[in-house]
Design an enzyme around this catalytic site. Structure first.
Site, PDB file in Angstrom:
ATOM      1  N   HIS A  45       1.196  -1.456  -0.192  1.00 41.39           N
ATOM      2  CA  HIS A  45      -0.209  -0.189   0.052  1.00 41.39           C
ATOM      3  C   HIS A  45       0.486   1.483   0.311  1.00 41.39           C
ATOM      4  CE1 HIS A  45       0.907   0.378   4.828  1.00 41.39           C
ATOM      5  NE2 HIS A  45       0.259  -0.793   4.641  1.00 41.39           N
TER       6      HIS A  45
ATOM      7  N   HIS B  78       3.720   1.398   2.534  1.00 40.95           N
ATOM      8  CA  HIS B  78       5.393   0.908   2.548  1.00 40.95           C
ATOM      9  C   HIS B  78       5.600   1.323   1.056  1.00 40.95           C
ATOM     10  CE1 HIS B  78       2.448  -2.977   2.858  1.00 40.95           C
ATOM     11  NE2 HIS B  78       3.071  -2.915   4.778  1.00 40.95           N
TER      12      HIS B  78
ATOM     13  N   CYS C 183      -0.041 -11.027  20.761  1.00 43.10           N
ATOM     14  CA  CYS C 183      -0.563 -10.148  19.687  1.00 43.10           C
ATOM     15  C   CYS C 183       0.073 -10.604  18.921  1.00 43.10           C
ATOM     16  CB  CYS C 183       0.063  -8.683  19.652  1.00 43.10           C
ATOM     17  SG  CYS C 183      -1.406  -7.537  18.518  1.00 43.10           S
TER      18      CYS C 183
ATOM     19  N   CYS D 111       0.554  -7.664  16.265  1.00 40.01           N
ATOM     20  CA  CYS D 111       1.723  -7.329  15.960  1.00 40.01           C
ATOM     21  C   CYS D 111       3.163  -8.143  15.966  1.00 40.01           C
ATOM     22  CB  CYS D 111       2.694  -6.822  17.786  1.00 40.01           C
ATOM     23  SG  CYS D 111       0.823  -4.842  18.148  1.00 40.01           S
TER      24      CYS D 111
ATOM     25  N   CYS E 296      -4.779  -4.934  22.550  1.00 33.92           N
ATOM     26  CA  CYS E 296      -3.516  -3.999  22.089  1.00 33.92           C
ATOM     27  C   CYS E 296      -3.548  -2.692  21.337  1.00 33.92           C
ATOM     28  CB  CYS E 296      -3.594  -4.876  20.666  1.00 33.92           C
ATOM     29  SG  CYS E 296      -1.849  -4.633  19.792  1.00 33.92           S
TER      30      CYS E 296
ATOM     31  N   HIS F 233      -4.199  -3.143  17.324  1.00 37.33           N
ATOM     32  CA  HIS F 233      -4.974  -3.504  16.792  1.00 37.33           C
ATOM     33  C   HIS F 233      -6.497  -3.930  17.033  1.00 37.33           C
ATOM     34  CE1 HIS F 233      -1.201  -4.992  15.272  1.00 37.33           C
ATOM     35  NE2 HIS F 233      -1.568  -5.152  13.873  1.00 37.33           N
TER      36      HIS F 233
ATOM     37  N   LYS G 252      -6.374   6.971   9.711  1.00 42.96           N
ATOM     38  CA  LYS G 252      -5.408   6.138   9.687  1.00 42.96           C
ATOM     39  C   LYS G 252      -5.706   5.162   8.405  1.00 42.96           C
ATOM     40  CE  LYS G 252      -2.827   2.781  12.490  1.00 42.96           C
ATOM     41  NZ  LYS G 252      -2.182   2.578  13.494  1.00 42.96           N
TER      42      LYS G 252
ATOM     43  N   LYS H 236      -7.688  -1.619   7.019  1.00 45.33           N
ATOM     44  CA  LYS H 236      -8.745  -2.245   6.027  1.00 45.33           C
ATOM     45  C   LYS H 236      -9.828  -2.301   6.300  1.00 45.33           C
ATOM     46  CE  LYS H 236      -5.376  -6.432   4.843  1.00 45.33           C
ATOM     47  NZ  LYS H 236      -4.767  -7.290   5.392  1.00 45.33           N
TER      48      LYS H 236
HETATM   49  N1  MSP Z   1       8.132  -6.586   8.654  1.00 47.18           N
HETATM   50  C1  MSP Z   1       8.021  -5.656  10.021  1.00 47.18           C
HETATM   51  C2  MSP Z   1      10.075  -5.134   9.615  1.00 47.18           C
HETATM   52  C3  MSP Z   1      10.757  -6.353  10.004  1.00 47.18           C
HETATM   53  S1  MSP Z   1      12.053  -4.943   9.410  1.00 47.18           S
HETATM   54  C4  MSP Z   1      13.832  -5.675   9.964  1.00 47.18           C
HETATM   55  C5  MSP Z   1       7.139  -4.497   9.228  1.00 47.18           C
HETATM   56  N2  MSP Z   1       6.181  -4.864   8.113  1.00 47.18           N
HETATM   57  S2  MSP Z   1       4.744  -3.978   7.821  1.00 47.18           S
HETATM   58  O1  MSP Z   1       5.111  -4.549   6.757  1.00 47.18           O
HETATM   59  O2  MSP Z   1       4.214  -4.009   9.243  1.00 47.18           O
HETATM   60  O3  MSP Z   1       5.342  -2.302   7.977  1.00 47.18           O
HETATM   61  C6  MSP Z   1       6.757  -2.134   6.619  1.00 47.18           C
HETATM   62  C7  MSP Z   1       7.613  -0.463   6.999  1.00 47.18           C
HETATM   63  O4  MSP Z   1       6.712   0.291   5.853  1.00 47.18           O
HETATM   64  C8  MSP Z   1       7.671  -0.272   8.260  1.00 47.18           C
HETATM   65  O5  MSP Z   1       8.678   0.447   8.509  1.00 47.18           O
HETATM   66  C9  MSP Z   1       6.275   0.817   8.909  1.00 47.18           C
HETATM   67  O6  MSP Z   1       6.736   2.076   9.360  1.00 47.18           O
HETATM   68  C10 MSP Z   1       5.902   1.271   6.931  1.00 47.18           C
HETATM   69  N3  MSP Z   1       4.558   1.623   6.688  1.00 47.18           N
HETATM   70  C11 MSP Z   1       3.797   0.489   7.178  1.00 47.18           C
HETATM   71  N4  MSP Z   1       2.826   1.324   7.238  1.00 47.18           N
HETATM   72  C12 MSP Z   1       2.333   2.832   6.573  1.00 47.18           C
HETATM   73  C13 MSP Z   1       2.330   4.117   6.705  1.00 47.18           C
HETATM   74  N5  MSP Z   1       1.144   4.100   6.708  1.00 47.18           N
HETATM   75  N6  MSP Z   1       3.036   5.023   6.448  1.00 47.18           N
HETATM   76  C14 MSP Z   1       4.467   5.194   5.960  1.00 47.18           C
HETATM   77  N7  MSP Z   1       5.046   3.906   6.378  1.00 47.18           N
HETATM   78  C15 MSP Z   1       4.043   2.975   6.837  1.00 47.18           C
HETATM   79  O7  MSP Z   1       7.177  -3.362   9.927  1.00 47.18           O
END
Ligand code: MSP
Length: 521
Positions: free
Chosen positions: A18, A21, A126, A129, A144, A147, A298, A301
């Site tokens: 999304h 990411h 959780c 998390c 949590c 979540h 925020k 889903k």
């Molecule tokens: N898998 C773990 C990270 C392990 S690093 C050794 C994780 N994955 S995640 O898919 O939840 O998030 C990946 C990255 O995307 C994280 O740095 C997280 O902060 C970032 N983001 C997820 N949602 C986000 C937003 N809505 N906005 C900006 N960044 C976000 O955490």
């Protein structure tokens, strides 16, 4: 600096990518591209985090194997990054053999050194998390906070990592190295978390989580996500506890590890402790970005507002991702939360990329053709000292911002420079000079604007590589994007292909976008 190693967080693959990411990967790619303009040896690692209970459960729900789910979604991350112009050097998956084997060796070494030990664990877990929660972190209803789900009470025999042993060393490192955690307003938060740390559980019983890397010499347990996930930053380089690869020796420690604010604790504390336990250097900088919200809510889903970056490109019918890249990374100051909205997106990129930077080039090139048939004679070429000064000052500020990974702030100075050059055009009015027959001055003005546009193309390159290249092409100069090329004077005063002049970034038409939105709804 003779090398530059940048990493991002690796994303969970229980869904598709999304724009949260995407925000992080674009931010990282902009930083990386900038450093490739300055340094020869640069390496950019990203990837996917594929083990754990969430993946296991999602796969069970879809009646496919965990590996099948990971293959499908990891591919979708890869192809999205391609469309967004993320030019990583390596993409690691935690299910890669190279990763799994090294993680087991790391675990073994930590056991041998007494940093990992076995103990009873009773806690609130959780699955969202992938982590045990402290009772004090729960909401008033005992849920949590991330979540809003009730954590499970779990008692099991686990392996523990002696995090507390490294507490003092990490505190000292943070205090001695102000660039270790950026933005610096995050430092106190980490120091506070350090005060409260306990040893952490680093394995789970195979009965509760089966989708993970086996603990060496213990069939009952699998390595729990954080040791597995965090190690990717070194396993990808070919780290080995006995015999690290040349690549590892060349690139480690990382210059910057770009991650979201939610996982700063895991990086600044857990990861630092693991590295110290392995006798490895800590990264130079951990850079924690803010989060992206959608229309100020925020993303989730359950609200149904999760947006795919690729859908935005399709929705606005964009040829490439330059505009989205530019908008995303300028949507928030360094380390602060940003927001995505279709309306803001359109307004921002139309204002900065189409009207300011794009139009400056386009109208000047059209004047070059109209008044000089595409060629300013060399005797008309003279450098304007005010423009030169503005460029020099911009470059100094821009570089300083990038030294501190302030990507949004660095973009602002490009826009400021384009504003200054636009003002120079308005004040000198080359169309009036041409009408009055003052061709010397007219040529001088056009030349200075176009040479400044070439420099803007170098500064814009990390954000908008396609627009940047289009600027070079329309100026008929080679694509010289090296940062040091800013100081040179590479625009010859002549363009070779007069018919190719067209806006480098056509405005996103408001009515068109609104109509498409109506269609979509
Ligand atoms: N898998 C773990 C990270 C392990 S690093 C050794 C994780 N994955 S995640 O898919 O939840 O998030 C990946 C990255 O995307 C994280 O740095 C997280 O902060 C970032 N983001 C997820 N949602 C986000 C937003 N809505 N906005 C900006 N960044 C976000 O955490």
């Amino acid at each position: 600096m003779d090398k530059f190693y940048l990493t991002t967080a690796i994303d969970y693959v229980n869904g598709k990518p999304h724009i949260g990411h995407a925000y992080e990967k674009i931010l990282a790619d902009v930083i990386f591209r900038h450093y490739t303009q300055r340094i020869e040896n640069c390496y950019f690692l990203t990837g996917t985090d594929e083990h754990g209970i969430k993946i296991q459960k999602t796969a069970e729900g879809r009646n496919i194997t965990a590996k099948e789910l990971c293959d499908e979604n990891s591919q979708s991350f890869k192809s999205s990054w391609k469309e967004l112009g993320i030019e990583y050097s390596d993409f690691i998956r935690t299910t890669d053999e190279r990763h799994k084997q090294t993680v087991q060796k790391i675990f073994k070494k930590l056991v041998e050194n007494g940093d990992i030990y076995k103990n009873q664990y009773k806690g609130l877990y959780c699955s969202g998390c992938e982590s045990f929660l402290n009772a004090r972190d729960l909401t008033e209803e005992g849920l949590c906070p991330n979540h809003l789900k009730k954590p499970e009470e779990v008692t099991e025999e686990n392996y523990f990592f002696r995090l507390t042993k490294y507490k003092d060393a990490i505190i000292e490192h943070i205090k001695l190295n102000p660039e270790f955690i950026l933005p610096s307003f995050k430092v106190n938060e980490v120091l506070k978390q350090l005060e409260e740390i306990e040893d952490i559980s680093v394995s789970r019983n195979r009965n509760s989580v089966s989708w993970g890397i086996a603990v060496p010499d213990d069939n009952e347990q699998v390595i729990y996500v954080w040791i597995d996930a965090l190690s990717n930053y070194i396993t990808a380089l070919g780290y080995d506890t006995e015999n690290p690869s040349e690549k590892f020796m060349k690139y480690w420690p990382a210059n910057v590890q770009v991650i979201g604010k939610d996982i700063l604790k895991f990086h600044a504390i857990y990861w630092s402790a693991i590295l110290l336990a392995l006798g490895l250097e800590l990264p130079k900088t951990i850079c924690a970005h803010g989060w992206i919200t959608i229309d100020n809510s925020k993303m989730s889903k359950s609200i149904g507002n999760v947006i795919s970056p690729i859908d935005i490109l399709k929705f606005f019918d964009l040829e490439n991702a330059d505009a989205l890249r530019y908008y995303m990374v300028t949507s928030a100051p360094f380390g602060r939360d940003g927001n995505y909205s279709d309306v803001d997106f359109k307004e921002k990129v139309n204002a900065d990329l189409a009207n300011n930077i794009g139009n400056l080039l386009n109208r000047t090139l059209n004047m070059l053709v109209k008044y000089f048939d595409g060629e300013i004679k060399s005797e008309f070429i003279k450098n304007d000292t005010d423009i030169e000064k503005a460029v020099t000052e911009t470059v100094v500020k821009y570089k300083k911002f990038f030294d501190e990974y302030q990507v949004s702030e660095a973009a602002n100075v490009i826009v400021d420079l384009a504003n200054t050059v636009n003002k120079y055009v308005a004040e000198n009015a080359p169309w009036t000079l041409a009408k009055e027959g003052n061709m010397t001055k007219c040529g001088e003005v056009l030349y200075n604007v176009l040479e400044a546009s070439r420099k803007i193309a170098i500064l814009l390159y990390p954000y908008c590589p396609n627009i940047s290249k289009a600027i070079f092409q329309q100026l008929s100069t080679d694509i010289n994007i090296k940062f040091s090329d800013i100081d040179k004077k590479l625009f010859s005063g002549k363009i070779t292909d007069k018919n190719k002049i067209k806006p480098v970034f056509p405005r996103i038409d408001s009515e068109f976008a609104t109509d498409k939105k109506k269609e979509k709804n």
